[in-house]
Design a protein around this motif. Sequence first.
Motif, PDB file in Angstrom:
ATOM      1  N   LYS A   1       0.845  -1.193   0.000  1.00  0.00           N
ATOM      2  CA  LYS A   1       0.000   0.000   0.000  1.00  0.00           C
ATOM      3  C   LYS A   1       0.877   1.238   0.000  1.00  0.00           C
ATOM      4  O   LYS A   1       2.054   1.204   0.362  1.00  0.00           O
TER       5      LYS A   1
ATOM      6  N   ARG B   1      -4.288   0.535  -2.128  1.00  0.00           N
ATOM      7  CA  ARG B   1      -3.847  -0.820  -1.823  1.00  0.00           C
ATOM      8  C   ARG B   1      -3.480  -1.489  -3.136  1.00  0.00           C
ATOM      9  O   ARG B   1      -4.318  -1.592  -4.045  1.00  0.00           O
TER      10      ARG B   1
ATOM     11  N   LEU C   1      -8.799   3.990  -1.615  1.00  0.00           N
ATOM     12  CA  LEU C   1      -9.474   4.132  -0.325  1.00  0.00           C
ATOM     13  C   LEU C   1      -9.487   5.605   0.054  1.00  0.00           C
ATOM     14  O   LEU C   1      -8.552   6.118   0.666  1.00  0.00           O
TER      15      LEU C   1
ATOM     16  N   GLU D   1      -8.844  -0.370   6.276  1.00  0.00           N
ATOM     17  CA  GLU D   1      -9.122   0.385   5.051  1.00  0.00           C
ATOM     18  C   GLU D   1      -9.146   1.884   5.290  1.00  0.00           C
ATOM     19  O   GLU D   1      -8.640   2.660   4.482  1.00  0.00           O
TER      20      GLU D   1
END
Length: 566
Positions: free
Chosen positions: A255, A268, A285, A354
């Motif tokens: 990430k 990610r 995200l 997340e």
Amino acid sequence: MVRVSGKIRQILLGSGKVSEEAWTAAVDSGRPVIEDLLESGVFDEDELLSALGSVSNVPPVDLSNCMPEARALEVFDKEACIKFGVLPLVRNGDSLTIAVSDPFDVLLLDDLKMLSNCRVRMVLSHPSAIRAAIESIWDDGSAAVEELLGDVQTDDIEVSQQAEVEDLDVASLAEGDDVPAVKLVNLVLLRALKERASDIHIEVEEQSLRVRYRVDGRLVEVMRPPKSLAPSVISRLKILADLDIAERQGPQDGKFQIRYEGRGIDLRLSTLPVVGGEKAVMRILDAAGVAMELDAMGFEERCLQDITDASDAAHGMLLVTGPTGSGKSTTLYSCVKTISTPEINVVTVEDPVEYRMDGINQVPVNPKRGLTFAGALRSILRQDPDVVLVGEIRDKETAEIAVKAALTGHMVLSTLHTNDAPSTITRMIDMGIDPFLVSSSVNCVAAQRLIRRLCPSCKVPDELPIEELLAVGFRPDEAEGLVVHRPRAEGCSRCSAGYRGRLPLLETMSMSRELRRMVVDGKGAAELKERALEEGMVTLRRAGLLNVIRGLTSLEEVLRVTTLDR
């Protein structure tokens, strides 16, 4: 040259603006007749399209604001579109919407039906607009890529090892860096953020790279850069995610973070070896795009009340179910955000984390170091938690610990993969949990789906036969005189094929005393559902139909993601 029907000639001559001599001169010029007449200034393009549309009852479209669906573009290749002077826009099953310049050319219509094996619906546009759209679409962004890369040779690319992730600002497009891969990666990221994509797919094909975005749940191809850039693009992404650029035979996950419009956005990255190279997929995200207030998410009133009551309880379990990408995590985050206060200790265990939430203790799962969901959950229960969010119940061990936590004074929120709310109960029993423990621990089960939201600027009213409305689940009093809405095939400048954004459908089953008794007695999912319906449960199909009545989505979308209630 595209044919021009006699009907168009009749309309133009009948308008009084085009004489026989002007028509003959335009035909003899050897150029497209309509374009020759337009350039002469006798009438403008809007007048022509309006006249043709009113006589033919074929609606005109502005192709500059349209993005054809990938499924439609699969029907005809670029050469066929140029040959016939048409552009496919939308395909729904065996129905194909195509932009044409001559709605009266019956021979063309027959050719299109035969070659596509579809029912053809025509929309109207100007020949030059159709040609420009064809060139723009099949260019697929390569012109922008070539302009970005300039005259830099791509045969001997060296990727910079100096990757300062925190300072990566995609809006700058790496102005000071001449490495083509760096600029291409930034271009891909920038365009994805502007188009509200949730995922980016970079795939190696025989002749080129293919870049696709997932927008509102659908994959859309956006560009095809040169294949020679593939190794350096993948290497650039691995550098950003701190992965091993020398490892190309195995999958890797990582990430990184970029800055866009002054805020940090997490990505990610997953790489996978495929034939011809490696494929990369990035999940975007963006916490700014996540709704964090339950009452702002668009749930039905009964469903909102059920899920609010369950999450406010002092102990027990709230389970949200659905397929991957159905918004389960967002709903649970919203629940946690709603109940989180300085007086309670909230801990989550996720794979991966997340979105970062202030005031919440978030634990990332790390199987390589022995930190599984079950292991992390055991440790969390020794941290004096009030509320525990478990990213997913995947096995019996995790389920047992979660149930015991719910029975010993903790509020547990988690997800499962089942089709509807009642089947979640039987799924837990199938995992080996005693029915009595399931009955005692679970407060509420919610099943969730996401459907595309109709663009409010261009949605089109549509009247359907009452028999068809009743067959899909509308009540007789609702179906009588109901006008539903559908997407405009060509969309508009604010949307993609008539849709913009998504909205959630929620089905909640609050565990009443009778339902708990039925679970202990070993009743199946069908019997639980029947009882829940008697108690007023709003099903996924019902929630979808209510949104159709409100004009927020199309009936086609609801039928795509839900099943008829039995």
